[in-house]
Design a protein around this motif. Structure first.
Motif, PDB file in Angstrom:
ATOM      1  N   GLY A 184       1.752   1.184 -11.517  1.00 60.24           N
ATOM      2  CA  GLY A 184       0.550   1.305 -12.336  1.00 60.24           C
ATOM      3  C   GLY A 184      -0.673   0.675 -11.707  1.00 60.24           C
ATOM      4  N   VAL A 185      -0.504  -0.516 -11.126  1.00 60.88           N
ATOM      5  CA  VAL A 185      -1.620  -1.221 -10.475  1.00 60.88           C
ATOM      6  C   VAL A 185      -1.162  -1.627  -9.081  1.00 60.88           C
ATOM      7  CG1 VAL A 185      -3.301  -3.100 -10.671  1.00 60.88           C
ATOM      8  CG2 VAL A 185      -2.356  -2.070 -12.742  1.00 60.88           C
ATOM      9  N   PRO A 186      -1.271  -0.733  -8.098  1.00 57.94           N
ATOM     10  CA  PRO A 186      -0.808  -1.057  -6.740  1.00 57.94           C
ATOM     11  C   PRO A 186      -1.465  -2.308  -6.164  1.00 57.94           C
ATOM     12  CG  PRO A 186      -1.229   1.293  -6.940  1.00 57.94           C
ATOM     13  CD  PRO A 186      -1.764   0.653  -8.187  1.00 57.94           C
ATOM     14  N   GLN A 187      -2.704  -2.574  -6.550  1.00 54.48           N
ATOM     15  CA  GLN A 187      -3.409  -3.710  -5.965  1.00 54.48           C
ATOM     16  C   GLN A 187      -2.712  -5.027  -6.270  1.00 54.48           C
ATOM     17  OE1 GLN A 187      -6.047  -3.102  -3.893  1.00 54.48           O
ATOM     18  NE2 GLN A 187      -5.641  -5.236  -3.313  1.00 54.48           N
ATOM     19  N   ARG A 188      -2.012  -5.095  -7.399  1.00 52.12           N
ATOM     20  CA  ARG A 188      -1.283  -6.319  -7.718  1.00 52.12           C
ATOM     21  C   ARG A 188      -0.195  -6.572  -6.668  1.00 52.12           C
ATOM     22  NH1 ARG A 188       1.102  -5.178 -12.578  1.00 52.12           N
ATOM     23  NH2 ARG A 188      -0.752  -5.739 -13.737  1.00 52.12           N
ATOM     24  N   PHE A 189       0.480  -5.510  -6.270  1.00 55.68           N
ATOM     25  CA  PHE A 189       1.515  -5.625  -5.243  1.00 55.68           C
ATOM     26  C   PHE A 189       0.899  -6.011  -3.902  1.00 55.68           C
ATOM     27  CE2 PHE A 189       4.035  -3.363  -1.915  1.00 55.68           C
ATOM     28  CZ  PHE A 189       5.188  -4.112  -2.000  1.00 55.68           C
ATOM     29  N   PHE A 190      -0.207  -5.371  -3.571  1.00 53.63           N
ATOM     30  CA  PHE A 190      -0.873  -5.680  -2.306  1.00 53.63           C
ATOM     31  C   PHE A 190      -1.336  -7.138  -2.283  1.00 53.63           C
ATOM     32  CE2 PHE A 190      -2.262  -0.965  -2.341  1.00 53.63           C
ATOM     33  CZ  PHE A 190      -1.026  -0.580  -1.854  1.00 53.63           C
ATOM     34  N   ILE A 198       6.886  -2.269   3.651  1.00 58.58           N
ATOM     35  CA  ILE A 198       7.313  -3.059   2.496  1.00 58.58           C
ATOM     36  C   ILE A 198       6.973  -2.280   1.233  1.00 58.58           C
ATOM     37  CG2 ILE A 198       7.138  -5.259   1.290  1.00 58.58           C
ATOM     38  CD1 ILE A 198       6.339  -6.591   3.854  1.00 58.58           C
ATOM     39  N   ILE A 199       7.967  -2.124   0.355  1.00 60.44           N
ATOM     40  CA  ILE A 199       7.827  -1.323  -0.850  1.00 60.44           C
ATOM     41  C   ILE A 199       8.197  -2.150  -2.075  1.00 60.44           C
ATOM     42  CG2 ILE A 199       8.328   0.807   0.418  1.00 60.44           C
ATOM     43  CD1 ILE A 199      11.157   0.735  -0.700  1.00 60.44           C
ATOM     44  N   THR A 200       7.904  -1.619  -3.261  1.00 62.72           N
ATOM     45  CA  THR A 200       8.279  -2.284  -4.512  1.00 62.72           C
ATOM     46  C   THR A 200       9.708  -1.913  -4.895  1.00 62.72           C
ATOM     47  OG1 THR A 200       7.623  -0.512  -6.018  1.00 62.72           O
ATOM     48  CG2 THR A 200       5.879  -1.988  -5.242  1.00 62.72           C
ATOM     49  N   SER A 201      10.307  -2.711  -5.763  1.00 63.83           N
ATOM     50  CA  SER A 201      11.653  -2.404  -6.249  1.00 63.83           C
ATOM     51  C   SER A 201      11.677  -1.086  -7.010  1.00 63.83           C
ATOM     52  CB  SER A 201      12.150  -3.536  -7.155  1.00 63.83           C
ATOM     53  OG  SER A 201      12.287  -4.743  -6.444  1.00 63.83           O
ATOM     54  N   LYS A 202      10.599  -0.817  -7.747  1.00 62.36           N
ATOM     55  CA  LYS A 202      10.522   0.423  -8.522  1.00 62.36           C
ATOM     56  C   LYS A 202      10.493   1.637  -7.603  1.00 62.36           C
ATOM     57  CE  LYS A 202       7.372   2.690 -11.808  1.00 62.36           C
ATOM     58  NZ  LYS A 202       6.222   2.471 -12.706  1.00 62.36           N
ATOM     59  N   ILE A 241      12.371  -0.578   6.698  1.00 64.05           N
ATOM     60  CA  ILE A 241      11.901  -0.593   5.317  1.00 64.05           C
ATOM     61  C   ILE A 241      12.471  -1.803   4.568  1.00 64.05           C
ATOM     62  CG2 ILE A 241      11.702   0.720   3.181  1.00 64.05           C
ATOM     63  CD1 ILE A 241      12.262   3.241   4.795  1.00 64.05           C
ATOM     64  N   TRP A 242      11.577  -2.523   3.898  1.00 63.15           N
ATOM     65  CA  TRP A 242      11.948  -3.725   3.166  1.00 63.15           C
ATOM     66  C   TRP A 242      11.404  -3.661   1.738  1.00 63.15           C
ATOM     67  CZ3 TRP A 242      14.920  -7.529   5.521  1.00 63.15           C
ATOM     68  CH2 TRP A 242      15.114  -7.373   6.903  1.00 63.15           C
ATOM     69  N   ILE A 243      12.119  -4.325   0.843  1.00 65.06           N
ATOM     70  CA  ILE A 243      11.730  -4.388  -0.568  1.00 65.06           C
ATOM     71  C   ILE A 243      11.233  -5.796  -0.877  1.00 65.06           C
ATOM     72  CG2 ILE A 243      12.485  -4.063  -2.952  1.00 65.06           C
ATOM     73  CD1 ILE A 243      14.920  -2.531  -1.790  1.00 65.06           C
ATOM     74  N   LEU A 244      10.116  -5.879  -1.603  1.00 67.60           N
ATOM     75  CA  LEU A 244       9.667  -7.173  -2.115  1.00 67.60           C
ATOM     76  C   LEU A 244      10.017  -7.229  -3.602  1.00 67.60           C
ATOM     77  CD1 LEU A 244       8.144  -9.855  -1.678  1.00 67.60           C
ATOM     78  CD2 LEU A 244       6.088  -8.688  -2.522  1.00 67.60           C
TER      79      LEU A 244
END
Length: 345
Positions: A249-255, A290-294, A311-314
């Motif tokens: 929903g808010v990619p910037q939070r992940f970044f 690096i990708i999200t769990s979702k 590829i890694w998950i945070l």
């Protein structure tokens, strides 16, 4: 740029042209007020489940941290010995519905968030756009002490005993306008009718949530030959230049989380619930991804086609304030829900 991304950008910057849409927002507000009135007067029928229901939702478009909160609540309630179940609309899943989420289900069947929730909690979960059907399916298998509804705050056809609204206080309420002039699904006054959990560094109440980044994990992909890790190289460290991929929903939070960890980013933002394809990860620069769990629950389906990718998950974990847990236990007590292992509190 897709239409939803244009609106997201306009809401974030409070673009002047949004004022042209205020008449539409007025009509939208009138519609939701009339709808709520019809349910309150019992002109429209709503379903009362035979077990308590707790809705976890938000009043804004875009991510607020709702899924990590549900995962934390399920694990917390399991710790105290409660039999918990979860229902979801199953956004993005093709069904057939209703259905219980099984270990081998994919986001194509049930949606990405249900797959993630079940993977991380093992909870019994049913998905269906019709929440009544989802609950009735669960009741065919077990009688839970509590059912958590993943979203559904605006789904008035389902009666509920508790409502928790997740509010991203760092993002705020924008121009406080309803859709489409603003990103509110309901008026800001709706916050006064439920328990509000403030998510973000700007939180000012005792009921707060933060998302804590965990150690990077290699993406696991499953093939007919078995399982394999895509992250075969050493785990990326602070200072490394990486591709950051997010379809939330808010990619910037992940970044921002990755930047706080010290990574130098090449940002790749996709729409929420994006249906990833191998070409989405076909970057010219061969750097760690690096990708999200979702997003991982969708990308792992074809990661074996990208053996050269690193590829890694945070993962992130919701950290709630002590007041949140204390309030939840009191709310359950008020609903006469017995807590088997209360001495663990």
């Amino acid at each position: 740029m897709q239409l939803d991304q244009r609106f997201t950008q306009a809401w974030a910057t409070q673009s002047a042209w949004l004022n042209l849409l205020r008449p539409l927002s007025g009509l939208y507000g009138l519609a939701i007020s009339c709808r709520r009135y019809l349910y309150e007067q019992k002109i429209l029928k709503s379903y009362r489940a035979p077990v308590p229901v707790m809705v976890i939702g938000n009043i804004t478009v875009g991510g607020s941290g709702k899924t990590p909160l549900i995962i934390e609540l399920v694990n917390f309630l399991h710790y105290f010995g409660l039999n918990v179940a979860v229902i979801s609309r199953g956004y993005g899943g093709q069904g057939p519905f209703p259905r219980i989420v099984e270990d081998d289900d994919t986001p194509d069947n049930v949606g990405d968030e249900p797959v993630l929730i079940v993977q991380q909690t093992g909870v019994m979960m049913a998905v269906s756009p019709n929440r009544q059907q989802a609950i009735e399916l669960i009741l065919q298998h077990t009688i839970p002490d509590l059912i958590l509804s993943d979203d559904g705050l605006q789904h008035l056809a389902l009666q509920r005993d508790l409502e928790w609204i997740v509010l991203d206080v760092d993002r705020g309420l924008g121009n406080q306008q309803l859709l489409p002039a603003g990103f509110l699904r309901e008026p800001a006054s709706r916050l006064q009718t439920a328990t509000v959990i403030e998510h973000g560094k700007a939180a000012q109440t005792d009921l707060t949530m933060q998302l804590e980044s965990c150690a990077l994990l290699p993406l696991i992909t499953t093939t007919k030959a078995g399982t394999a890790k895509t992250g075969l190289n050493p785990r990326p460290q602070a200072g490394a230049r990486v591709h950051a991929v997010a379809g939330i929903g808010v990619p910037q939070r992940f970044f921002n989380s990755l930047k706080e960890l010290g990574f130098e980013l090449i940002e790749h933002a996709f729409p929420d619930h994006h249906d990833y394809q191998p070409s989405d990860l076909d970057f010219d620069e061969h750097l760690p991804i690096i990708i999200t769990s979702k997003d991982a629950v969708k990308i792992q389906r074809f990661a074996h086609l990208l053996p050269e990718k690193d590829i890694w998950i945070l993962p992130v974990q919701a950290q709630l304030s002590k007041a949140c847990y204390e309030l939840l236990l009191q709310q359950l007590k008020d609903l006469n829900i017995g807590i088997p292992n209360l001495d663990k509190a």
